[in-house]
Write a protein that holds these residues in place. Structure first.
Motif, PDB file in Angstrom:
ATOM      1  N   LEU A  26       0.807  -1.222   0.000  1.00 45.11           N
ATOM      2  CA  LEU A  26       0.000   0.000   0.000  1.00 45.11           C
ATOM      3  C   LEU A  26       0.841   1.273   0.000  1.00 45.11           C
ATOM      4  O   LEU A  26       0.324   2.349  -0.243  1.00 45.11           O
ATOM      5  CB  LEU A  26      -0.963   0.006   1.194  1.00 45.11           C
ATOM      6  CG  LEU A  26      -2.020  -1.104   1.195  1.00 45.11           C
ATOM      7  CD1 LEU A  26      -2.994  -0.890   2.343  1.00 45.11           C
ATOM      8  CD2 LEU A  26      -2.755  -1.189  -0.135  1.00 45.11           C
ATOM      9  N   VAL A  81      -8.519   7.429  -3.671  1.00 47.02           N
ATOM     10  CA  VAL A  81      -7.540   7.297  -4.746  1.00 47.02           C
ATOM     11  C   VAL A  81      -7.976   8.167  -5.924  1.00 47.02           C
ATOM     12  O   VAL A  81      -9.158   8.455  -6.089  1.00 47.02           O
ATOM     13  CB  VAL A  81      -7.358   5.829  -5.218  1.00 47.02           C
ATOM     14  CG1 VAL A  81      -6.830   4.945  -4.091  1.00 47.02           C
ATOM     15  CG2 VAL A  81      -8.644   5.249  -5.778  1.00 47.02           C
ATOM     16  N   GLU A  86      -5.406   2.067 -11.793  1.00 55.43           N
ATOM     17  CA  GLU A  86      -3.971   1.978 -11.527  1.00 55.43           C
ATOM     18  C   GLU A  86      -3.702   1.259 -10.204  1.00 55.43           C
ATOM     19  O   GLU A  86      -2.845   0.381 -10.125  1.00 55.43           O
ATOM     20  CB  GLU A  86      -3.359   3.378 -11.491  1.00 55.43           C
ATOM     21  CG  GLU A  86      -1.898   3.418 -11.159  1.00 55.43           C
ATOM     22  CD  GLU A  86      -1.352   4.835 -11.069  1.00 55.43           C
ATOM     23  OE1 GLU A  86      -0.125   4.962 -10.951  1.00 55.43           O
ATOM     24  OE2 GLU A  86      -2.140   5.801 -11.082  1.00 55.43           O
ATOM     25  N   VAL A  87      -4.451   1.616  -9.164  1.00 57.24           N
ATOM     26  CA  VAL A  87      -4.235   1.007  -7.853  1.00 57.24           C
ATOM     27  C   VAL A  87      -4.646  -0.462  -7.862  1.00 57.24           C
ATOM     28  O   VAL A  87      -3.939  -1.310  -7.312  1.00 57.24           O
ATOM     29  CB  VAL A  87      -4.969   1.799  -6.747  1.00 57.24           C
ATOM     30  CG1 VAL A  87      -4.765   1.145  -5.392  1.00 57.24           C
ATOM     31  CG2 VAL A  87      -4.500   3.251  -6.722  1.00 57.24           C
ATOM     32  N   TRP A  90      -1.977  -2.421  -9.523  1.00 59.79           N
ATOM     33  CA  TRP A  90      -0.823  -2.554  -8.624  1.00 59.79           C
ATOM     34  C   TRP A  90      -1.089  -3.645  -7.576  1.00 59.79           C
ATOM     35  O   TRP A  90      -0.250  -4.497  -7.331  1.00 59.79           O
ATOM     36  CB  TRP A  90      -0.517  -1.220  -7.951  1.00 59.79           C
ATOM     37  CG  TRP A  90       0.468  -1.365  -6.829  1.00 59.79           C
ATOM     38  CD1 TRP A  90       0.205  -1.339  -5.489  1.00 59.79           C
ATOM     39  CD2 TRP A  90       1.877  -1.607  -6.945  1.00 59.79           C
ATOM     40  NE1 TRP A  90       1.346  -1.545  -4.766  1.00 59.79           N
ATOM     41  CE2 TRP A  90       2.395  -1.709  -5.634  1.00 59.79           C
ATOM     42  CE3 TRP A  90       2.743  -1.747  -8.022  1.00 59.79           C
ATOM     43  CZ2 TRP A  90       3.743  -1.943  -5.375  1.00 59.79           C
ATOM     44  CZ3 TRP A  90       4.087  -1.974  -7.754  1.00 59.79           C
ATOM     45  CH2 TRP A  90       4.575  -2.066  -6.451  1.00 59.79           C
ATOM     46  N   LEU A  91      -2.273  -3.600  -6.973  1.00 62.39           N
ATOM     47  CA  LEU A  91      -2.608  -4.602  -5.959  1.00 62.39           C
ATOM     48  C   LEU A  91      -2.587  -6.004  -6.563  1.00 62.39           C
ATOM     49  O   LEU A  91      -2.003  -6.925  -5.992  1.00 62.39           O
ATOM     50  CB  LEU A  91      -3.970  -4.305  -5.339  1.00 62.39           C
ATOM     51  CG  LEU A  91      -4.042  -3.077  -4.440  1.00 62.39           C
ATOM     52  CD1 LEU A  91      -5.490  -2.790  -4.048  1.00 62.39           C
ATOM     53  CD2 LEU A  91      -3.172  -3.248  -3.209  1.00 62.39           C
ATOM     54  N   LEU A 124     -11.207   0.903  -1.895  1.00 58.57           N
ATOM     55  CA  LEU A 124     -10.637   1.993  -2.685  1.00 58.57           C
ATOM     56  C   LEU A 124     -11.805   2.795  -3.221  1.00 58.57           C
ATOM     57  O   LEU A 124     -12.767   2.229  -3.763  1.00 58.57           O
ATOM     58  CB  LEU A 124      -9.821   1.460  -3.858  1.00 58.57           C
ATOM     59  CG  LEU A 124      -8.644   0.567  -3.524  1.00 58.57           C
ATOM     60  CD1 LEU A 124      -8.011   0.046  -4.816  1.00 58.57           C
ATOM     61  CD2 LEU A 124      -7.611   1.325  -2.693  1.00 58.57           C
ATOM     62  N   GLN A 126     -12.559   6.095  -5.652  1.00 56.90           N
ATOM     63  CA  GLN A 126     -11.991   7.088  -6.576  1.00 56.90           C
ATOM     64  C   GLN A 126     -12.677   8.435  -6.366  1.00 56.90           C
ATOM     65  O   GLN A 126     -13.900   8.531  -6.465  1.00 56.90           O
ATOM     66  CB  GLN A 126     -12.156   6.622  -8.025  1.00 56.90           C
ATOM     67  CG  GLN A 126     -11.461   7.533  -9.012  1.00 56.90           C
ATOM     68  CD  GLN A 126     -11.378   6.904 -10.378  1.00 56.90           C
ATOM     69  OE1 GLN A 126     -10.689   5.904 -10.548  1.00 56.90           O
ATOM     70  NE2 GLN A 126     -12.071   7.474 -11.347  1.00 56.90           N
TER      71      GLN A 126
END
Length: 128
Positions: A26, A81, A86-87, A90-91, A124, A126
């Motif tokens: 994170l 976020v 994108e997050v 990544w996760l 998350l 946005q």
């Protein structure tokens, strides 16, 4: 009156695993880390970009907390976020499963859920 959230406390089952998740996956920055010998316990203060903090604790033999999505009490912790795709990517690249991204019917903002190493539900959200 209230000015905002200062910190949220999480008690984990495996300190090193949770420390790695919150700092490496994170990306939270460590403010301070303390080992409290008399309690055989760690306390890790983590900074979020908005100035709020997560305090990560470990205690030997801490009981599991039953968690059901609609049970009374704190349901989940949500992170703001800018780019949810994108997050989530990544996760997922770090072997963290995420639910499908949905859109809030009232705000039209996109959100999704995932879990920390102890299955604490995290969201998350946005903001743009």
């Amino acid at each position: 009156m209230l000015l905002g959230t200062h910190h949220v406390v999480i008690i984990c089952s495996d300190y090193q695993r949770s420390k790695a998740f919150y700092t490496q996956v994170l990306g939270l920055k460590i403010i301070a880390e303390h080992y409290r010998e008399q309690r055989d316990s760690y306390k890790l203060d983590l900074a979020l970009p908005d100035g709020s903090q997560i305090e990560l604790f470990s205690f030997p033999n801490a009981p599991k907390r039953p968690s059901y999505p609609e049970a009374q009490g704190l349901r989940h912790l949500a992170f703001k976020v800018n780019d949810i795709d994108e997050v989530v990517n990544w996760l997922r690249s770090n072997d963290v499963e995420c639910e499908a991204i949905r859109t809030d019917e009232y705000t039209n903002k996109r959100f999704t859920f995932f879990n920390d190493p102890d299955d604490l539900p995290l969201e998350l959200y946005q903001i743009k």
